[in-house]
Design a protein around this motif. Structure first.
Motif, PDB file in Angstrom:
ATOM      1  N   SER A   1       0.819  -1.211   0.000  1.00  0.00           N
ATOM      2  CA  SER A   1       0.000   0.000   0.000  1.00  0.00           C
ATOM      3  C   SER A   1       0.853   1.263   0.000  1.00  0.00           C
ATOM      4  CB  SER A   1      -0.936   0.012   1.215  1.00  0.00           C
ATOM      5  OG  SER A   1      -0.193  -0.063   2.424  1.00  0.00           O
ATOM      6  N   ALA A   2       2.046   1.197   0.609  1.00  0.00           N
ATOM      7  CA  ALA A   2       2.941   2.348   0.620  1.00  0.00           C
ATOM      8  C   ALA A   2       3.433   2.660  -0.787  1.00  0.00           C
ATOM      9  CB  ALA A   2       4.120   2.095   1.551  1.00  0.00           C
ATOM     10  N   MET A   3       3.682   1.620  -1.577  1.00  0.00           N
ATOM     11  CA  MET A   3       4.105   1.816  -2.962  1.00  0.00           C
ATOM     12  C   MET A   3       2.998   2.445  -3.791  1.00  0.00           C
ATOM     13  SD  MET A   3       6.467   1.588  -5.149  1.00  0.00           S
ATOM     14  CE  MET A   3       6.596   1.734  -6.931  1.00  0.00           C
ATOM     15  N   VAL A   4       1.773   1.991  -3.588  1.00  0.00           N
ATOM     16  CA  VAL A   4       0.626   2.555  -4.314  1.00  0.00           C
ATOM     17  C   VAL A   4       0.425   4.017  -3.933  1.00  0.00           C
ATOM     18  CG1 VAL A   4      -1.850   2.370  -4.700  1.00  0.00           C
ATOM     19  CG2 VAL A   4      -0.470   0.293  -4.507  1.00  0.00           C
ATOM     20  N   THR A   5       0.530   4.312  -2.642  1.00  0.00           N
ATOM     21  CA  THR A   5       0.379   5.690  -2.181  1.00  0.00           C
ATOM     22  C   THR A   5       1.449   6.586  -2.774  1.00  0.00           C
ATOM     23  OG1 THR A   5      -0.562   4.891  -0.099  1.00  0.00           O
ATOM     24  CG2 THR A   5       0.239   7.159  -0.140  1.00  0.00           C
ATOM     25  N   ALA A   6       2.702   6.118  -2.801  1.00  0.00           N
ATOM     26  CA  ALA A   6       3.792   6.907  -3.369  1.00  0.00           C
ATOM     27  C   ALA A   6       3.566   7.157  -4.857  1.00  0.00           C
ATOM     28  CB  ALA A   6       5.121   6.192  -3.149  1.00  0.00           C
ATOM     29  N   MET A   7       3.058   6.145  -5.569  1.00  0.00           N
ATOM     30  CA  MET A   7       2.799   6.301  -6.993  1.00  0.00           C
ATOM     31  C   MET A   7       1.695   7.328  -7.242  1.00  0.00           C
ATOM     32  SD  MET A   7       1.685   3.403  -9.768  1.00  0.00           S
ATOM     33  CE  MET A   7       0.095   3.180  -8.953  1.00  0.00           C
ATOM     34  N   LEU A   8       0.610   7.253  -6.458  1.00  0.00           N
ATOM     35  CA  LEU A   8      -0.483   8.214  -6.605  1.00  0.00           C
ATOM     36  C   LEU A   8      -0.018   9.627  -6.271  1.00  0.00           C
ATOM     37  CD1 LEU A   8      -3.473   6.216  -5.045  1.00  0.00           C
ATOM     38  CD2 LEU A   8      -3.056   6.700  -7.468  1.00  0.00           C
TER      39      LEU A   8
ATOM     40  N   VAL B   1       1.332  15.136  -7.992  1.00  0.00           N
ATOM     41  CA  VAL B   1       2.300  16.236  -8.000  1.00  0.00           C
ATOM     42  C   VAL B   1       2.761  16.547  -9.423  1.00  0.00           C
ATOM     43  CG1 VAL B   1       4.602  16.960  -7.234  1.00  0.00           C
ATOM     44  CG2 VAL B   1       3.063  15.804  -5.641  1.00  0.00           C
ATOM     45  N   ALA B   2       2.976  15.500 -10.227  1.00  0.00           N
ATOM     46  CA  ALA B   2       3.441  15.708 -11.595  1.00  0.00           C
ATOM     47  C   ALA B   2       2.397  16.408 -12.462  1.00  0.00           C
ATOM     48  CB  ALA B   2       3.822  14.367 -12.226  1.00  0.00           C
ATOM     49  N   SER B   3       1.118  16.265 -12.131  1.00  0.00           N
ATOM     50  CA  SER B   3       0.070  16.910 -12.926  1.00  0.00           C
ATOM     51  C   SER B   3       0.128  18.425 -12.805  1.00  0.00           C
ATOM     52  CB  SER B   3      -1.306  16.399 -12.488  1.00  0.00           C
ATOM     53  OG  SER B   3      -1.544  16.736 -11.123  1.00  0.00           O
ATOM     54  N   GLU B   4       0.351  18.942 -11.616  1.00  0.00           N
ATOM     55  CA  GLU B   4       0.505  20.393 -11.385  1.00  0.00           C
ATOM     56  C   GLU B   4       1.629  20.576 -10.364  1.00  0.00           C
ATOM     57  OE1 GLU B   4      -0.625  23.081 -12.634  1.00  0.00           O
ATOM     58  OE2 GLU B   4      -2.210  22.344 -13.942  1.00  0.00           O
ATOM     59  N   PRO B   5       2.891  20.509 -10.796  1.00  0.00           N
ATOM     60  CA  PRO B   5       4.000  20.461  -9.827  1.00  0.00           C
ATOM     61  C   PRO B   5       4.109  21.687  -8.937  1.00  0.00           C
ATOM     62  CG  PRO B   5       4.813  20.767 -12.072  1.00  0.00           C
ATOM     63  CD  PRO B   5       3.365  20.441 -12.178  1.00  0.00           C
ATOM     64  N   TRP B   6       3.909  22.878  -9.487  1.00  0.00           N
ATOM     65  CA  TRP B   6       4.086  24.084  -8.657  1.00  0.00           C
ATOM     66  C   TRP B   6       2.922  24.269  -7.697  1.00  0.00           C
ATOM     67  CZ3 TRP B   6       8.681  23.855  -9.503  1.00  0.00           C
ATOM     68  CH2 TRP B   6       9.267  23.897 -10.758  1.00  0.00           C
ATOM     69  N   PHE B   7       1.722  24.027  -8.165  1.00  0.00           N
ATOM     70  CA  PHE B   7       0.544  24.171  -7.303  1.00  0.00           C
ATOM     71  C   PHE B   7       0.557  23.129  -6.193  1.00  0.00           C
ATOM     72  CE2 PHE B   7      -3.903  23.309  -6.227  1.00  0.00           C
ATOM     73  CZ  PHE B   7      -4.342  24.587  -5.927  1.00  0.00           C
ATOM     74  N   MET B   8       0.780  21.863  -6.562  1.00  0.00           N
ATOM     75  CA  MET B   8       0.774  20.796  -5.562  1.00  0.00           C
ATOM     76  C   MET B   8       1.995  20.885  -4.649  1.00  0.00           C
ATOM     77  SD  MET B   8      -2.039  19.359  -6.039  1.00  0.00           S
ATOM     78  CE  MET B   8      -1.746  18.192  -4.718  1.00  0.00           C
ATOM     79  N   GLY B   9       3.123  21.286  -5.207  1.00  0.00           N
ATOM     80  CA  GLY B   9       4.296  21.459  -4.367  1.00  0.00           C
ATOM     81  C   GLY B   9       4.085  22.527  -3.314  1.00  0.00           C
ATOM     82  N   PHE B  10       3.433  23.617  -3.709  1.00  0.00           N
ATOM     83  CA  PHE B  10       3.123  24.682  -2.751  1.00  0.00           C
ATOM     84  C   PHE B  10       2.183  24.172  -1.663  1.00  0.00           C
ATOM     85  CE2 PHE B  10       0.259  28.092  -1.380  1.00  0.00           C
ATOM     86  CZ  PHE B  10       1.173  29.001  -0.874  1.00  0.00           C
ATOM     87  N   LEU B  11       1.172  23.393  -2.044  1.00  0.00           N
ATOM     88  CA  LEU B  11       0.232  22.858  -1.056  1.00  0.00           C
ATOM     89  C   LEU B  11       0.922  21.874  -0.104  1.00  0.00           C
ATOM     90  CD1 LEU B  11      -3.059  22.264  -3.100  1.00  0.00           C
ATOM     91  CD2 LEU B  11      -2.445  24.198  -1.652  1.00  0.00           C
TER      92      LEU B  11
END
Length: 256
Positions: free
Chosen positions: A203-210, A215-225
């Motif tokens: 489950s940790a691997m699945v969580t890391a992948m998600l 984050v990759a979809s909107e790196p700056w927005f999600m990184g800020f959050l």
């Protein structure tokens, strides 16, 4: 006949591999400072984030290869002060704080000074075996530097009139808040015990992948959050979670 390694020679010896990552972090921070002076804040933000990546790798490499040393700890601290203290301070002053005059100068200086104090305290506490590795005491200076970089990247998502009116004041308050949190006794998770080469549940691997996909979809927005959430996690854990745990332990201690 091979010359035996004396104690004085052993003290002068250094490990090349982890210190190369530290040097790369320092170089990225230096480039970021030059770009900040030129007003190229997007390149400065990227340089700070790359410096954070290299800063994380040097510690991991040192622990995995068993090449940790006192020299590496001190060199890493000096590199961190440049990359996450001086460079973000120059950037944020050129970006917004210059409009506040002396107040802006003091805010930029506070970021550097509190970062230096934070690193000095960390080095002193690191030598004590009783120090817990699960938490940092005070906000780590790389998180403070990355927070400023991601705040600049996040500004592009705001309407121009809103950013022009509110961003300078928010930025000023953020710098003072980051400075205070670095020298505070607030506890922040270190994630040092979450080894990337250790076995973890599926489950940790699945969580890391998600998390990577999000984050990759909107790196700056999600990184800020994500960094904002980490910034708030320290006060919440210190002032709300820890006192509640202490109250729950009191009845158990009385029964025992």
């Amino acid at each position: 006949m091979e010359e035996p390694i004396t104690q004085s020679r052993a003290r002068r010896s250094v490990y090349i591999l982890p210190n190369l990552f530290t040097m790369a972090s320092l170089f990225a921070g230096f480039l970021g400072a030059l770009w900040a002076i030129e007003g190229r804040f997007e390149m400065t933000s990227l340089a700070i984030l790359f410096s954070c990546l290299f800063d994380g790798l040097d510690g991991k490499v040192a622990r995995l290869t068993g090449t940790s040393s006192d020299f590496g700890v001190q060199f890493d601290s000096l590199s961190d002060l440049v990359a996450f203290g001086v460079t973000p301070a120059i950037m944020v002053y050129q970006w917004h704080l210059a409009a506040f005059g002396r107040l802006g100068i003091l805010a930029a200086f506070m970021l550097v000074a509190c970062g230096a104090l934070r690193l000095a305290r960390f080095n002193v506490m690191a030598g004590k075996t009783t120090t817990s590795k699960k938490f940092f005491i005070g906000l780590p200076i790389p998180a403070a530097g990355c927070m400023i970089a991601l705040t600049y990247m996040f500004e592009r998502y705001l309407p121009a009139d809103v950013a022009a009116h509110f961003a300078p004041k928010v930025c000023l308050g953020l710098v003072y808040a980051l400075s205070f949190l670095m020298v505070s006794r607030v506890r922040y998770a270190s994630f040092k015990e979450f080894g990337l080469v250790k076995a973890h549940p599926f489950s940790a691997m699945v969580t890391a992948m998600l998390l990577f996909v999000v984050v990759a979809s909107e790196p700056w927005f999600m990184g800020f959050l994500l960094f904002s959430a980490y910034l708030l996690s320290g006060p919440l854990y210190t002032f709300f979670v820890l006192p509640r745990r202490a109250k729950l332990r009191e009845p158990l201690q009385e029964l025992s």
